[in-house]
Design a protein around this motif. Structure first.
Motif, PDB file in Angstrom:
ATOM      1  N   UNK A  73      -3.664  49.587  24.529  1.00  0.00           N
ATOM      2  CA  UNK A  73      -4.651  48.769  24.242  1.00  0.00           C
ATOM      3  C   UNK A  73      -6.200  49.827  24.795  1.00  0.00           C
ATOM      4  N   UNK A  74      -7.180  49.571  25.164  1.00  0.00           N
ATOM      5  CA  UNK A  74      -8.320  50.055  26.004  1.00  0.00           C
ATOM      6  C   UNK A  74      -8.009  49.113  27.852  1.00  0.00           C
ATOM      7  N   UNK A  75      -8.180  48.739  28.377  1.00  0.00           N
ATOM      8  CA  UNK A  75      -7.678  47.943  29.212  1.00  0.00           C
ATOM      9  C   UNK A  75      -6.681  48.527  29.933  1.00  0.00           C
ATOM     10  N   UNK A  76      -5.637  49.216  29.404  1.00  0.00           N
ATOM     11  CA  UNK A  76      -4.484  49.360  29.443  1.00  0.00           C
ATOM     12  C   UNK A  76      -4.350  50.802  30.073  1.00  0.00           C
ATOM     13  N   UNK A  77      -5.565  51.776  29.018  1.00  0.00           N
ATOM     14  CA  UNK A  77      -5.424  52.981  29.288  1.00  0.00           C
ATOM     15  C   UNK A  77      -5.236  52.956  30.750  1.00  0.00           C
ATOM     16  N   UNK A  78      -4.933  54.791  30.998  1.00  0.00           N
ATOM     17  CA  UNK A  78      -4.827  55.220  32.395  1.00  0.00           C
ATOM     18  C   UNK A  78      -4.015  54.806  33.612  1.00  0.00           C
TER      19      UNK A  78
END
Length: 147
Positions: A73-78
Motif C-alpha cells: 500500500x502507498x502509505x507503507x512504501x519505502x
C-alpha cells in the motif's frame, strides 16, 4: 509481520491492487486460483491492526522461480515492507533449492526496477509491448540464488 497468504486474504489483495497500478491487476477469483497452484509461494504482510499491507506471489518450476506480483500500500512504501516480502520469498526458494529467480517489471516503473536492483536482481532482457492498459515494455530481471 510476513505470513503465508490465505484464500480469505483475496479481497484485501484486490483492494491493495487498486492503489498499485504498476502491479499486475488480478481479479479476486484469479488470485484465489493462483493459491492452489503447485510450487506457488504467496505471502502477505500484516500491519499492527492485522490488515494486509502488502503481498508477493511467486512460483517455482524445477530449480527456477518467477516473481509474479508484488505490491505494498502507498502509505507503507519505502519502509522495508516490500523488501521483507521479497526476502521471505527468496528465503523460501533457497530452502527449495532454487538457483535462479526471474521477474518482469514495467519499463516505466523506474522505482520498481531500482527496488529489484537494490535486492540483487540484474537486467537480463526486454520485451516490447508486453503490458497493456497502458501499453509498456517489460524489463526482464534475474537473480542467482546461493544456498
Amino acid at each position: 509481520m510476513v505470513r503465508p497468504c490465505r484464500a480469505e486474504d483475496a479481497p484485501a489483495v484486490r483492494e491493495l491492487l487498486k492503489c498499485s497500478p504498476e502491479a499486475a491487476q488480478w481479479t479476486e477469483w484469479g488470485f484465489r486460483e493462483l493459491l492452489g497452484w503447485h510450487g506457488v509461494v504467496a505471502l502477505v504482510n500484516e500491519d499492527d491492526e492485522r490488515k494486509v499491507s502488502g503481498f508477493i506471489v511467486a512460483r517455482q518450476a524445477a530449480a527456477e522461480a518467477e516473481i509474479l506480483n508484488l505490491a505494498v500500500i502507498p502509505a507503507k512504501r519505502r519502509k522495508g515492507e516490500g523488501g521483507a516480502l521479497l526476502k521471505a520469498a527468496l528465503d523460501e526458494f533457497r530452502a527449495r533449492q532454487v538457483s535462479r529467480v526471474f521477474l518482469e517489471v514495467r519499463e516505466s516503473n523506474e522505482g520498481g526496477i531500482a527496488f529489484y536492483a537494490r535486492h540483487g536482481f540484474a537486467k537480463s532482457g526486454r520485451r516490447a509491448r508486453y503490458y497493456r492498459d497502458p501499453e509498456d515494455a517489460a524489463v526482464l530481471m534475474e537473480k542467482q540464488l546461493k544456498a
